[in-house]
Design a protein around this motif. Structure first.
Motif, mmCIF file in Angstrom:
data_model
loop_
_atom_site.group_PDB
_atom_site.id
_atom_site.type_symbol
_atom_site.label_atom_id
_atom_site.label_comp_id
_atom_site.label_asym_id
_atom_site.label_seq_id
_atom_site.Cartn_x
_atom_site.Cartn_y
_atom_site.Cartn_z
ATOM 1 N N ASP A 150 -0.745 3.117 3.425
ATOM 2 C CA ASP A 150 -0.117 3.217 4.747
ATOM 3 C C ASP A 150 1.289 2.622 4.805
ATOM 4 N N ASP A 208 -6.255 2.814 5.172
ATOM 5 C CA ASP A 208 -5.883 1.578 5.863
ATOM 6 C C ASP A 208 -7.011 0.575 5.620
ATOM 7 N N GLN A 246 -9.554 5.353 7.259
ATOM 8 C CA GLN A 246 -8.506 6.348 7.083
ATOM 9 C C GLN A 246 -7.842 6.561 8.436
ATOM 10 N N ASP A 247 -6.536 6.308 8.481
ATOM 11 C CA ASP A 247 -5.766 6.396 9.722
ATOM 12 C C ASP A 247 -4.675 7.435 9.540
ATOM 13 N N ASN A 248 -4.815 8.534 10.273
ATOM 14 C CA ASN A 248 -3.826 9.618 10.204
ATOM 15 C C ASN A 248 -3.647 10.104 8.760
ATOM 16 N N PRO A 256 2.587 4.639 0.187
ATOM 17 C CA PRO A 256 2.258 5.924 0.826
ATOM 18 C C PRO A 256 2.202 7.082 -0.166
ATOM 19 N N ALA A 260 -4.005 8.436 5.983
ATOM 20 C CA ALA A 260 -3.666 7.400 5.002
ATOM 21 C C ALA A 260 -4.759 6.333 4.971
ATOM 22 N N SER A 265 0.853 -1.180 0.000
ATOM 23 C CA SER A 265 0.000 0.000 0.000
ATOM 24 C C SER A 265 0.897 1.242 0.000
#
Length: 204
Positions: A100, A136, A130-132, A95, A134, A93
């Protein structure tokens, strides 16, 4: 007695020589296994269903290790994993494209499978998180082998109509298992979107 002692010594010597010839146990590079085998998706199980420990496959050590923060082993302070959690081999994945930086995550709805299990699976959905900032994404799948299936579904429509509560449970679990203010659910999509994401991040 001398002859008996000599006989035992010879047997021990021969056994040692034979054991030294035994081939070393073959290690598997799980990360670089093919994403698909005969058009069937593969999943590597890191965390068996019903587990609270956060286990991850370490590519450098080629081993499954309990993740830790500042030397303290990570544990999920919530209900245990509701399915077998792991990754899809040979995926990344990126960045630079909103990912992430890890292999694509997968949750396989089945009875608990041992850590390190390689399973052929059918993707039926994707939970888009969506984590921070990015993406996920969590691919949701069921085993391709009929005898390993615990619910009779093989697509998003089946699970949405027959087991709508499962979708709610999966969403609630991922919203609460890791207390983060910057973790948001974007969507819960079907197998077509899941396959688009898998193909996007597959390393060809």
């Amino acid at each position: 007695m001398k002859y008996l002692s000599l006989l035992f010594s010879m047997v021990a010597f021969i056994s040692c020589k034979e054991s030294s010839k035994m081939p070393a146990k073959e290690t598997i590079d799980y990360y670089h296994l093919p994403t698909f085998v005969n058009d069937t998706l593969q999943a590597v199980i890191e965390i068996p269903a019903g587990t609270n420990k956060k286990i991850e496959y370490n590519r450098e050590q080629n081993d499954f290790l309990v993740d830790s923060i500042k030397g303290v082993p990570r544990s999920i302070h919530f209900l245990p994993y509701i399915g077998n959690y792991g990754f899809i081999p040979s995926t990344y994945s990126n960045p630079e494209e909103g990912g992430d930086g890890d292999a694509l995550d997968i949750l396989v709805l089945a009875e608990s499978q041992p850590m390190g299990t390689l399973m052929k699976v059918i993707p039926i959905a994707v939970l888009r998180l969506q984590d921070n900032g990015a993406f996920d994404d969590k691919i949701i799948a069921v085993p391709a082998q009929k005898e390993l299936q615990i619910i009779p579904v093989n697509n998003f429509e089946n699970i949405s109509i027959q087991y709508p509560e499962i979708r709610k449970i999966i969403s609630l679990w991922f919203q609460n298992y890791d207390k983060k203010d910057d973790l948001h659910i974007i969507a819960f999509n079907g197998e077509d979107t899941a396959m688009e994401i898998i193909n996007k991040w597959t390393k060809h």
